[in-house]
Every structure is written in C-alpha cells, then in structure tokens.
Design a protein around this motif. Structure first.
Motif, PDB file in Angstrom:
ATOM      1  N   ALA A  68      -7.125  18.712  -5.138  1.00 38.19           N
ATOM      2  CA  ALA A  68      -7.291  18.222  -3.768  1.00 38.19           C
ATOM      3  C   ALA A  68      -7.992  16.875  -3.782  1.00 38.19           C
ATOM      4  N   ASN A  69      -7.862  16.158  -2.685  1.00 41.47           N
ATOM      5  CA  ASN A  69      -8.636  14.934  -2.501  1.00 41.47           C
ATOM      6  C   ASN A  69     -10.006  15.302  -1.942  1.00 41.47           C
ATOM      7  N   GLY A  70     -11.046  14.855  -2.615  1.00 43.46           N
ATOM      8  CA  GLY A  70     -12.405  14.992  -2.080  1.00 43.46           C
ATOM      9  C   GLY A  70     -12.959  16.394  -1.958  1.00 43.46           C
ATOM     10  N   GLY A  83      -2.824   3.403   0.655  1.00 54.66           N
ATOM     11  CA  GLY A  83      -2.663   3.603   2.092  1.00 54.66           C
ATOM     12  C   GLY A  83      -2.722   5.095   2.383  1.00 54.66           C
ATOM     13  N   LYS A  84      -2.903   5.465   3.611  1.00 52.26           N
ATOM     14  CA  LYS A  84      -2.856   6.886   3.960  1.00 52.26           C
ATOM     15  C   LYS A  84      -2.692   7.016   5.461  1.00 52.26           C
ATOM     16  N   GLY A  85      -2.046   8.100   5.881  1.00 44.16           N
ATOM     17  CA  GLY A  85      -1.871   8.342   7.305  1.00 44.16           C
ATOM     18  C   GLY A  85      -2.255   9.752   7.677  1.00 44.16           C
ATOM     19  N   THR A 143       0.853  -1.194   0.000  1.00 49.67           N
ATOM     20  CA  THR A 143       0.000   0.000   0.000  1.00 49.67           C
ATOM     21  C   THR A 143       0.887   1.241   0.000  1.00 49.67           C
ATOM     22  N   LYS A 144       0.301   2.346  -0.473  1.00 51.29           N
ATOM     23  CA  LYS A 144       1.108   3.558  -0.647  1.00 51.29           C
ATOM     24  C   LYS A 144       0.224   4.778  -0.500  1.00 51.29           C
ATOM     25  N   GLY A 145       0.744   5.802   0.179  1.00 49.25           N
ATOM     26  CA  GLY A 145       0.004   7.057   0.278  1.00 49.25           C
ATOM     27  C   GLY A 145       0.571   7.963   1.350  1.00 49.25           C
ATOM     28  N   GLY A 146       0.195   9.224   1.280  1.00 51.53           N
ATOM     29  CA  GLY A 146       0.795  10.265   2.105  1.00 51.53           C
ATOM     30  C   GLY A 146       0.396  10.230   3.565  1.00 51.53           C
ATOM     31  N   VAL A 147       1.031  11.125   4.317  1.00 49.17           N
ATOM     32  CA  VAL A 147       0.703  11.349   5.730  1.00 49.17           C
ATOM     33  C   VAL A 147       0.343  12.818   5.885  1.00 49.17           C
ATOM     34  N   TRP A 170      -9.066   6.280  -1.851  1.00 45.33           N
ATOM     35  CA  TRP A 170      -8.760   7.090  -3.040  1.00 45.33           C
ATOM     36  C   TRP A 170      -7.375   6.741  -3.586  1.00 45.33           C
ATOM     37  N   MET A 171      -6.426   6.428  -2.656  1.00 42.89           N
ATOM     38  CA  MET A 171      -5.081   6.050  -3.136  1.00 42.89           C
ATOM     39  C   MET A 171      -5.133   4.755  -3.949  1.00 42.89           C
ATOM     40  N   SER A 172      -5.964   3.778  -3.506  1.00 43.47           N
ATOM     41  CA  SER A 172      -6.102   2.538  -4.285  1.00 43.47           C
ATOM     42  C   SER A 172      -6.620   2.854  -5.682  1.00 43.47           C
ATOM     43  N   LEU A 173      -7.601   3.760  -5.741  1.00 42.61           N
ATOM     44  CA  LEU A 173      -8.197   4.099  -7.042  1.00 42.61           C
ATOM     45  C   LEU A 173      -7.174   4.794  -7.938  1.00 42.61           C
ATOM     46  N   LYS A 174      -6.396   5.710  -7.348  1.00 39.88           N
ATOM     47  CA  LYS A 174      -5.360   6.399  -8.145  1.00 39.88           C
ATOM     48  C   LYS A 174      -4.383   5.379  -8.725  1.00 39.88           C
ATOM     49  N   ALA A 175      -3.924   4.455  -7.866  1.00 40.09           N
ATOM     50  CA  ALA A 175      -2.951   3.456  -8.332  1.00 40.09           C
ATOM     51  C   ALA A 175      -3.547   2.633  -9.470  1.00 40.09           C
ATOM     52  N   GLY A 177      11.684  15.973  -9.586  1.00 41.40           N
ATOM     53  CA  GLY A 177      10.308  16.134 -10.050  1.00 41.40           C
ATOM     54  C   GLY A 177       9.232  15.716  -9.071  1.00 41.40           C
ATOM     55  N   ARG A 178       9.590  15.135  -7.890  1.00 39.67           N
ATOM     56  CA  ARG A 178       8.511  14.724  -6.982  1.00 39.67           C
ATOM     57  C   ARG A 178       7.786  15.927  -6.384  1.00 39.67           C
ATOM     58  N   GLU A 179       8.584  16.974  -6.059  1.00 40.02           N
ATOM     59  CA  GLU A 179       7.956  18.111  -5.383  1.00 40.02           C
ATOM     60  C   GLU A 179       6.863  18.754  -6.233  1.00 40.02           C
ATOM     61  N   VAL A 226       5.070   9.882  -9.425  1.00 42.32           N
ATOM     62  CA  VAL A 226       6.513  10.153  -9.267  1.00 42.32           C
ATOM     63  C   VAL A 226       7.036   9.552  -7.962  1.00 42.32           C
ATOM     64  N   SER A 227       6.172   9.377  -6.966  1.00 42.92           N
ATOM     65  CA  SER A 227       6.593   8.632  -5.767  1.00 42.92           C
ATOM     66  C   SER A 227       6.953   7.196  -6.147  1.00 42.92           C
ATOM     67  N   TYR A 228       6.168   6.624  -7.035  1.00 43.01           N
ATOM     68  CA  TYR A 228       6.488   5.266  -7.522  1.00 43.01           C
ATOM     69  C   TYR A 228       7.856   5.280  -8.229  1.00 43.01           C
TER      70      TYR A 228
HETATM   71  O1  LIG Z   1       3.086  10.230  -3.186  1.00 43.42           O
HETATM   72  C1  LIG Z   1       2.420   9.371  -2.648  1.00 43.42           C
HETATM   73  O2  LIG Z   1       2.788   8.227  -2.457  1.00 43.42           O
HETATM   74  C2  LIG Z   1       1.027   9.678  -2.141  1.00 43.42           C
HETATM   75  C3  LIG Z   1       0.465  11.012  -2.505  1.00 43.42           C
HETATM   76  C4  LIG Z   1      -0.859  11.181  -1.825  1.00 43.42           C
HETATM   77  O3  LIG Z   1      -0.965  11.059  -0.620  1.00 43.42           O
HETATM   78  C5  LIG Z   1      -2.053  11.451  -2.612  1.00 43.42           C
HETATM   79  O4  LIG Z   1      -2.046  11.285  -3.836  1.00 43.42           O
HETATM   80  O5  LIG Z   1      -3.083  11.822  -2.019  1.00 43.42           O
END
Ligand SMILES: O=C(O)CCC(=O)C(=O)O
Ligand SMILES: NC(=O)C1=CN([C@@H]2O[C@H](COP(=O)(O)OP(=O)(O)OC[C@H]3O[C@@H](n4cnc5c(N)ncnc54)[C@H](O)[C@@H]3O)[C@@H](O)[C@H]2O)C=CC1
Length: 426
Positions: free
Chosen positions: A327-329, A117-119, A81-85, A102-107, A197-199, A359-361
């Motif tokens: 933004a998310n949501g 994932g998300k925190g 799983t993957k996602g921001g905090v 939402w992160m699962s859907l994006k992936a 490029g991640r920023e 780009v995180s991937y």
């Molecule tokens: O860069 C990431 O892994 C997650 C980015 C994120 O949290 C998001 O897309 O809402």
C-alpha cells in the motif's frame, strides 16, 4: 543503529497521521543528506499543480449529485506526470498531494521518464451503479482534460478503480481530443491497448521485493508464514503468487475484517469468492479485526490496503521479521523508527509498490509505438527493473547507514532534483 528520518515531539500527534507532512519531512532529510540546498526542498515539498474539480453526475433516481475530485501533478521536470486515480470516501486534497509525491519518488527509484501525479474522487463506488460510475468517470475526465494527456499527465488505476473505469476514461478523452488516444491512460483492458501483466504488476513487484528481502534475512519464502492486509488488486494477486511459491498465507483482510488460519488459508477459494472491490470476509462468520490481523505472529507482513495502518500504537506489537509495503503510506514515521529499532526489515511503499507504474510505463511505450509485447517480455523486463531498484535502495541504506525508507527517498529524489537543475528551475 541506523539513522531514522522521524522524531516527532509529543504535541504533534495529529501531524503523525498527516501523510503530506510526513512525506515532506523525509524529502527534506533526504535532500539534506544528498547535500542539496533549501531551494530544492522548497520546489519539491508541494506539487507544481493541483486541480480541484466539482463533477455533476445524474444518478439512477434522476437526482444530480455533485462529487469532488482532485488531480495533483507533483513535478514534471523529468517528464510527464503519471499516477493512479482513487475512488474512495476518505479521499482528501492532502492525501492526493502526498500520493503524487510518492509517484515521483517511485519513478525516480525505478528510473522511469516520468514525474509523479495522482487523482482522487470523494465517493463510495461500492454504493454506486455501473451507469453512475460511468457518468462519474467520464465527468472527471471532462473536468481535468486541460491538464492531462499522453505527453502531460497519464492516469491509471488505484484503490476502487479498475480496467473498466480506465476504458471509460480513455473513451471520454478520445472524444474530447477527437483522436483515438490509448496512451492517455494505462491499466486499460487488453483489447483497448492494455498491457499483458499490468493487472498483476503491483503484486509481482511486491513479490520480487519480498524474495529479495527474505534473502537478506536468510528466510526461504516457501517456508514463510505471510499476512496480507487488503484483498484487492495488490493484495489478492500477491496472495496468489506467494501461495503458488509455497508460502503459507495465514491471514488476509478487507475493509470489513480479516480471516486467520495458522495452517494456511485456501487462497484459490477466496480468490474465487472475492468481489470486484476486494471484499470477501463478509461471507464468513469467524472473522478477526484488521487491528488483530496486523499483530498476528508471522514472518512477512504486507499492508496492501490504505494509509496509516502501522502506527506507534501497534508498531511494538508487530510480530513479523519483514514488513513490505504494497500500500501507499501504510506506516507512520514514528512506527517506521520503532520497526527499524526492533530490527524488522521494512521495504517501503515507494520501492515495493513500483511494479504497477513500471508496467504502466511499458503499456504507454507499447501504445506510443503501436507494437505489443508478450506476457513473458513484460515479466522479464519488470523483474530487471524491480531488482535494480531494490538493490540501489538496499545498498544506499547499507552504505549511508539509514533505514530503507530514507534510502528510497534519497534514491528517488535525486533524478527529479537533477532534472530541475538542468532545466534551470533551481
Ligand atoms: O500505474 C500507474 O501509473 C500508477 C500506479 C499508482 O497509482 C501507484 O503506484 O500508486
Ligand atoms: N492498483 C495498483 O496498481 C497499485 C496500488 N497501490 C496501492 O495498494 C493499495 C491497495 O490498492 P488496490 O489493491 O489497487 O486497491 P483495491 O481497490 O483493488 O483493493 C483495496 C483493498 O483494500 C481494502 N480496504 C479498503 N479500505 C480499507 C480499510 N480502511 N481497512 C482495511 N482494508 C481496506 C478493500 O476492502 C480491498 O480489499 C493502495 O494503497 C494503493 O494505492 C500501489 C501501487 C499500485
């Protein structure tokens, strides 16, 4: 007229702002449309794992403050799983669950080998010192260390977190693991294994979606008037990219209010004056409210701050022909239907903001192979991924005669459902 996913009854008012309930509703509709049985919905409607933690931090006045944090892992059938905090005073368990879905859907939409994932931590980092933030970041990693890791769940930045916080978290995890482990987290500083490029990746992805959406609407981005809510990582880079592309950014905002100039704002000046939390409007006397900002007459409106900003209360007053959710949501389901019925093209969050995780991937891949790419390589790969994601969602919306949000869910949920089926879970 297209098929919309939402129609709430009047006594469900609170539910309309419940981001978990509304995302569950769209997932259900998407799975129904794809012909999946109900067990698939039962599996995907909630995260497979949710950890709530209490984090003691010694504050600068020597008191101990206990913070509450969460880590939600929606589904790991496809991969880790993957996602921001997120560090924000309004963080709730339900919100973090929805953010992980939402992160699962994006992936799924941009075809990454991840689940979502998300925190989040309930705190206001704007009122904490550098040292207190370090204590909180390290304490969070210690609390969740058993369930995260480079092949389990990989965190990243989100609202009010940045590359410094990722660096502390990576260092803490590496100490626990007794192994230098850059692939544990993404969004790191370049010198610690971050990616070029991640920023700016989230804003780059949004820019690509804006360009594609504008083509569909016969609009030239360089003639467009743009309004952006939020001037943090996503909003400020986006303002820069659109300004550089010749668009007129006529409105921006932060948590404290908005700025409006129908002749176009001086974006380079504002970028220079913003603080690390994306605050800039406090420096000006003539500000407008976030509510007024969202209703400004413009061509493209980009909510790039927090959830539930476009609701049934203001959806009829939105004065843009394209809304792209960085933004998310930011838009409720009722508002999604209103915008769609009004012929406004809405590019949903799970597609538009997928540039960040893409780009995180790339960063994680570079960490795993120990070989680093140039900024040009990252940009080129991101462009291809986002374009493919946009086209598959847009084409699904057209062929299935559904709105872009439902189309995005249909595209995003499929890989997860298939992976769960092959694993024999359902
Ligand atoms: O860069 C990431 O892994 C997650 C980015 C994120 O949290 C998001 O897309 O809402
Ligand atoms: N940073 C990233 O890579 C990604 C961010 N996103 C989403 O983009 C949105 C913005 O995130 P970032 O730019 O990273 O955060 P940030 O922390 O860099 O900036 C947040 C911005 O929103 C403003 N804000 C906060 N609360 C607000 C409120 N109640 N009303 C109006 N404005 C408010 C802040 O003042 C600031 O300008 C969030 O929904 C986030 O989940 C989505 C994908 C990736």
């Amino acid at each position: 007229m297209v098929d919309n996913q939402a129609s709430d009854s009047p006594n469900e008012n609170n539910d309309k702002l419940d981001v978990l309930k509304s995302t569950q509703k769209v997932i259900h509709t998407a799975l129904d449309k794809l012909g999946y049985p109900d067990e698939v919905y039962e599996l995907l409607k909630e995260p497979v794992r949710m950890m709530a933690v209490r984090i003691p931090v010694r504050m600068d006045d020597d008191s101990i403050k206990i913070f509450t944090g969460f880590r939600s892992q929606h589904n790991d059938a496809v991969g880790p799983t993957k996602g921001g905090v997120r560090f924000h005073p309004d963080v709730t368990e339900k919100e973090v669950k929805a953010l992980s879905i939402w992160m699962s859907l994006k992936a799924g939409i941009v075809d990454l080998p991840y689940g979502g994932g998300k925190g989040g931590i309930v705190c206001d980092p704007r009122e904490m010192s550098f040292r207190e933030l370090e204590g909180l970041s390290r304490g969070y990693v210690r609390s969740i260390s058993q369930i995260v890791g480079p092949t389990k769940d990989i965190p990243a930045p989100d609202v009010f977190t940045n590359s410094q916080i990722m660096a502390w978290m990576m260092d803490e995890y590496s100490r626990i693991d007794e192994f230098n482990n850059p692939g544990f987290i993404t969004g790191k500083p370049l010198v610690l294994g971050g990616s070029h490029g991640r920023e700016s990746a989230t804003a780059k992805g949004v820019t690509i979606c804006i360009q594609e959406a504008a083509k569909k609407k016969g609009l030239d981005v360089k003639d467009a008037r743009v309004v952006i809510q939020g001037f943090g990582n996503a909003g400020s880079f986006l303002a820069k990219f659109l300004n550089d592309a010749g668009a007129k950014v006529i409105g921006i905002s932060d948590a404290y209010g908005g700025l409006h100039d129908p002749d176009g704002l001086d974006i380079d000046y504002l970028l220079d004056r913003r603080d690390s939390f994306g605050t800039v409007t406090k420096l000006f006397k003539n500000t407008i409210s976030n509510t007024d900002l969202l209703e400004l007459d413009c061509d493209i409106l980009v909510p790039a701050a927090v959830e539930n900003q476009i609701t049934e209360d203001n959806a009829y007053n939105i004065n843009a022909s394209i809304v792209v959710e960085a933004a998310n949501g930011p838009t409720t389901l009722t508002a999604t239907k209103i915008l769609s019925d009004r012929g406004i093209l809405l590019v949903p969050d799970v597609l538009a903001s997928a540039g960040g995780v893409t780009v995180s991937y790339f960063e994680w891949v570079q960490n795993n192979q120990g070989y680093y790419w140039s900024e040009e390589e990252v940009e080129e790969k991101l462009y291809k991924v986002m374009l493919k994601g946009f086209n598959s969602v847009y084409n699904t919306a057209e062929t299935r005669r559904v709105d872009m949000r439902l189309a995005a869910y249909m595209v995003g949920v499929r890989k997860m459902a298939e992976a769960a089926r092959f694993r024999g879970w359902i």
